[in-house]
Motif scaffolding. Structure first.
Motif, PDB file in Angstrom:
ATOM      1  N   GLY A 199      23.986  54.631  81.501  1.00 32.73           N
ATOM      2  CA  GLY A 199      25.280  54.278  82.064  1.00 32.73           C
ATOM      3  C   GLY A 199      26.400  54.569  81.075  1.00 32.73           C
ATOM      4  O   GLY A 199      27.454  55.091  81.443  1.00 32.73           O
ATOM      5  N   ALA A 200      26.139  54.256  79.784  1.00 33.86           N
ATOM      6  CA  ALA A 200      27.194  54.399  78.786  1.00 33.86           C
ATOM      7  C   ALA A 200      27.582  55.854  78.598  1.00 33.86           C
ATOM      8  O   ALA A 200      28.752  56.159  78.378  1.00 33.86           O
ATOM      9  CB  ALA A 200      26.746  53.804  77.456  1.00 33.86           C
ATOM     10  N   ILE A 201      26.621  56.780  78.682  1.00 37.76           N
ATOM     11  CA  ILE A 201      26.968  58.192  78.489  1.00 37.76           C
ATOM     12  C   ILE A 201      27.977  58.639  79.535  1.00 37.76           C
ATOM     13  O   ILE A 201      28.988  59.272  79.226  1.00 37.76           O
ATOM     14  CB  ILE A 201      25.694  59.062  78.524  1.00 37.76           C
ATOM     15  N   LYS A 202      27.747  58.238  80.781  1.00 35.14           N
ATOM     16  CA  LYS A 202      28.701  58.623  81.830  1.00 35.14           C
ATOM     17  C   LYS A 202      30.037  57.931  81.635  1.00 35.14           C
ATOM     18  O   LYS A 202      31.098  58.540  81.778  1.00 35.14           O
ATOM     19  CB  LYS A 202      28.119  58.264  83.197  1.00 35.14           C
ATOM     20  N   VAL A 251      31.343  56.725  78.830  1.00 33.80           N
ATOM     21  CA  VAL A 251      32.050  57.238  77.656  1.00 33.80           C
ATOM     22  C   VAL A 251      32.623  58.620  77.951  1.00 33.80           C
ATOM     23  O   VAL A 251      33.804  58.881  77.699  1.00 33.80           O
ATOM     24  CB  VAL A 251      31.093  57.296  76.447  1.00 33.80           C
ATOM     25  N   ALA A 252      31.805  59.515  78.518  1.00 35.30           N
ATOM     26  CA  ALA A 252      32.259  60.885  78.733  1.00 35.30           C
ATOM     27  C   ALA A 252      33.477  60.907  79.657  1.00 35.30           C
ATOM     28  O   ALA A 252      34.511  61.490  79.327  1.00 35.30           O
ATOM     29  CB  ALA A 252      31.128  61.725  79.313  1.00 35.30           C
ATOM     30  N   LEU A 307      36.587  59.393  78.075  1.00 31.07           N
ATOM     31  CA  LEU A 307      37.199  60.227  77.046  1.00 31.07           C
ATOM     32  C   LEU A 307      37.937  61.401  77.678  1.00 31.07           C
ATOM     33  O   LEU A 307      39.000  61.802  77.194  1.00 31.07           O
ATOM     34  CB  LEU A 307      36.133  60.730  76.063  1.00 31.07           C
ATOM     35  N   VAL A 308      37.386  61.958  78.757  1.00 24.73           N
ATOM     36  CA  VAL A 308      38.110  63.017  79.464  1.00 24.73           C
ATOM     37  C   VAL A 308      39.448  62.472  79.953  1.00 24.73           C
ATOM     38  O   VAL A 308      40.502  63.106  79.795  1.00 24.73           O
ATOM     39  CB  VAL A 308      37.266  63.536  80.646  1.00 24.73           C
ATOM     40  N   LEU A 313      37.927  69.106  73.525  1.00 20.14           N
ATOM     41  CA  LEU A 313      38.956  68.578  74.415  1.00 20.14           C
ATOM     42  C   LEU A 313      40.003  67.800  73.623  1.00 20.14           C
ATOM     43  O   LEU A 313      41.212  67.961  73.840  1.00 20.14           O
ATOM     44  CB  LEU A 313      38.298  67.676  75.466  1.00 20.14           C
ATOM     45  N   THR A 363      20.595  55.153  86.678  1.00 23.39           N
ATOM     46  CA  THR A 363      21.636  54.206  87.047  1.00 23.39           C
ATOM     47  C   THR A 363      22.544  54.766  88.132  1.00 23.39           C
ATOM     48  O   THR A 363      23.417  54.074  88.604  1.00 23.39           O
ATOM     49  CB  THR A 363      22.506  53.846  85.838  1.00 23.39           C
TER      50      THR A 363
END
Lengths: 502, 115
Positions: free
Chosen positions: A161-164, A166-167, A170-171, B35, B113
């Protein structure tokens, strides 16, 4: 002069100070808990005083370091900012108390309390600042704290969950930063009041639209608006419940707040492309959120999708852009913080008793814990919008504003989504609370060391608050109305900050 | 110079978005690095570039004579670099931990998830 302006800085300083103190007492669990409770309570009291001050004297401005606007950074509190800070205080206090019972020793050792304080400081900073770049900085403070809170515990689902989360965040921050850069190139200033004044004089409409769209996308991601919300249902159900509730209450609302601020004070909004776009976004956000929830069978995932759906109502308030609609949108934010945090906290209690979030595995809570069932019913009905709870008036205001603006499709959508919300809530009620639990799913009670009583107390507190917000509608509406009037008349804001009449 | 920077910034954005949309989480982080740098250079360019004119006030004067470079944009970029650095440090640690836990460098393996 002195103590009024201090009131502006304290909602940021107190969480920062409490966070620093909790770091000093890193090894002492007890000290961190005491600081957590005292710090958040002090925050609530001070934010209440801030609301009272703004109510009496109008917009308060503090020039940081004595540098006059637009050269220095200013903290500004109009009614919208003050009431948002107050709602942050409520959210903070409930989280701090609930955490006493629910957050385990292991998670406290990972730094739950310092991170919570840092998050609160970031949120309050974003609400109070009057400078675009400073807003970006506070957003980042809030984000970094939320990243760490999200992965507290380090389970597999949390990492994914955190990867999505965070990504995508940040975008969104990069887009926000680009928009701020372009805005600075266009106007040569970053002070919100000064921007509002200078944008009105610019003739480069195309460039202004581009920058406005960039802000809409950046804050749209943070607010989880359609079609930019996918990070939210992928991550919000993974952390500890106390963290989920804090996120659900505050984070997306900061994005919504930023949209309210940017499209009233800075950019012209009425009859622009942004407005017609936002009307669509609001409607689709409501619909997709509620349909997503209908397809889910996990307690917290349903609630996460409902966050998205409720964001649609808040955006509807902004998109309709009448005093009533904006007042409704603001009241909706306040209502949602209370009702949604309450529901998340209830899901945590159910998990504590039954050891699961899956609707299929749960059951029989009403028979064993009738008080919890009653609290769920109050919060769920409030979310669905049944009178006399706060949700009813929140929906009533935005829908009434829609009728006045003849936005029939949006009104029809909002009403239908209200019914669908009720459907989701009834689904949880029937599966978790009403039906008999199947024998094969009954697990031995989970081990926990006390603290259930304090968790109950916070949930009951939130449920009473949502009733009180419904019953005390008139004074709250007057506050929301004052906030809306200040937003729709940016000249007052500009004059308060710059000291000149535009 | 402005045109050149515009192309550079555009190229950086394009590269960043391409990398972010790859399936590997390492490439995702590389994309995020690009970015944030693209955004920093965008601020630098859009604030206007003035060559060889540091914003210094001569001794005894109250304001600089002539056109000088805008120091604020550089202050903004410095702040943004520091923030970006901190956040990226976190992101790198996160993908490392995620790799240890999930045992894959592939976003397609991380759909538990999702809904």
């Amino acid at each position: 002069m002195g103590h009024t302006t201090a009131l502006l800085a304290l909602p940021i300083i107190i969480p920062l100070l409490s966070g620093a103190l909790s770091l000093i007492y890193w090894r002492s669990r007890k000290a961190q808990r005491i600081i957590g409770v005292l710090g958040t309570t002090a925050l609530l009291v001070l934010s209440g005083m801030l609301v009272a001050e703004v109510w009496q004297h109008g917009i308060i401005v503090m020039h940081m370091g004595g540098w006059q606007a637009p050269f220095g950074i200013v903290l500004v509190s109009d009614m919208l900012a003050a009431s948002m800070v107050f709602m942050t205080g409520i959210s903070a206090v409930t989280t701090a108390f609930y955490a006493l019972g629910s957050v385990s020793k292991r998670h406290e050792h990972f730094g739950f309390y310092p991170l919570m304080h840092l998050l609160l400081a970031g949120v309050n900073g974003a609400f109070l600042t009057g400078d675009m770049f400073n807003l970006y900085v506070w957003f980042e403070v809030m984000l970094v704290a939320s990243f760490a809170l999200l992965i507290l515990g380090g389970e597999r689902a949390q990492m994914e969950g955190a990867i999505k989360y965070v990504a995508l965040n940040l975008v969104s921050s990069a887009i926000l930063l680009s928009a701020i850069g372009l805005l600075y190139g266009l106007t040569g200033t970053l002070n919100m009041a000064d921007l509002g004044y200078k944008i009105g004089q610019l003739e480069d409409d195309a460039m202004i639209s581009v920058v406005a769209m960039l802000f809409l996308v950046a804050f749209g991601i943070k607010a989880a608006a359609f079609p930019l919300f996918f990070w939210l249902p992928a991550s919000y159900h993974t952390p500890r419940v106390a963290v989920s509730a804090l996120f659900a209450g505050l984070l997306t609302k900061v994005g919504v707040y930023a949209l309210f601020r940017v499209f009233t004070v800075i950019f012209p909004f009425e009859d622009t492309f942004a407005q017609s776009l936002l009307i669509w976004i609001a409607g689709l956000t409501m619909v997709t959120g509620v349909l997503g929830a209908a397809a889910q069978f996990e307690f917290r995932r349903i609630l996460s999708f409902h966050i998205v759906s409720q964001i649609g109502y808040m955006l509807m308030g902004l998109a309709l852009y009448s005093p009533l609609a904006i007042a409704g949108g603001i009241y909706f934010i306040a209502h949602n913080i209370v009702a949604k945090s309450g529901l998340f906290l209830i899901s945590g209690l159910v998990y504590r008793f039954k050891g699961s979030y899956e609707l299929k595995e749960l059951g029989g809570v009403y028979r064993q814990y009738p008080m919890l069932a009653l609290m769920f019913l109050i919060c769920a009905f409030s979310l669905a919008g049944l009178p006399p709870l706060s949700g009813f008036f929140a929906k009533f205001l935005v829908i009434r504003a829609g009728v006045e603006a003849h936005a029939w499709w949006l009104v029809a959508t909002a009403l239908a989504v209200g019914f669908m919300t009720l459907y989701s809530m009834v689904k949880i009620w029937a599966e978790v609370f009403w039906k008999e639990q199947e024998v094969c799913h009954i697990k031995p009670p989970r081990k926990y060391h006390g603290g259930t009583r304090i968790m109950y107390a916070t949930v009951i507190g939130l449920a009473l608050l949502t009733i009180a917000m419904g019953l005390a509608m008139e004074p709250l509406f007057l506050i929301a109305q004052m906030a809306a009037e200040q937003l729709l008349d940016p000249a007052g804001y500009i004059e308060a900050v710059l000291g000149v009449t535009p | 110079m402005g045109t050149l920077m515009a192309f550079l910034v555009g190229g950086l954005y394009a590269a960043a978005i391409y990398m972010i949309m790859r399936r590997s989480i390492v490439k995702l982080v590389i994309g995020l690095v690009l970015l944030s740098n693209a955004a920093n250079l965008l601020i630098f360019t859009s604030a206007g570039m003035t060559r060889e004119a540091p914003p210094l006030i001569p001794l005894g004067a109250l304001q600089p004579d002539g056109v000088v470079a805008d120091p604020l944009a550089q202050a903004l970029i410095l702040t943004a670099i520091v923030i970006g650095f901190g956040v990226l440090a976190f992101a790198v640690v996160l993908i490392h931990r995620a790799y240890e836990v999930v045992k894959a460098d592939d976003m397609d393996q991380m759909k538990d998830t999702d809904t």
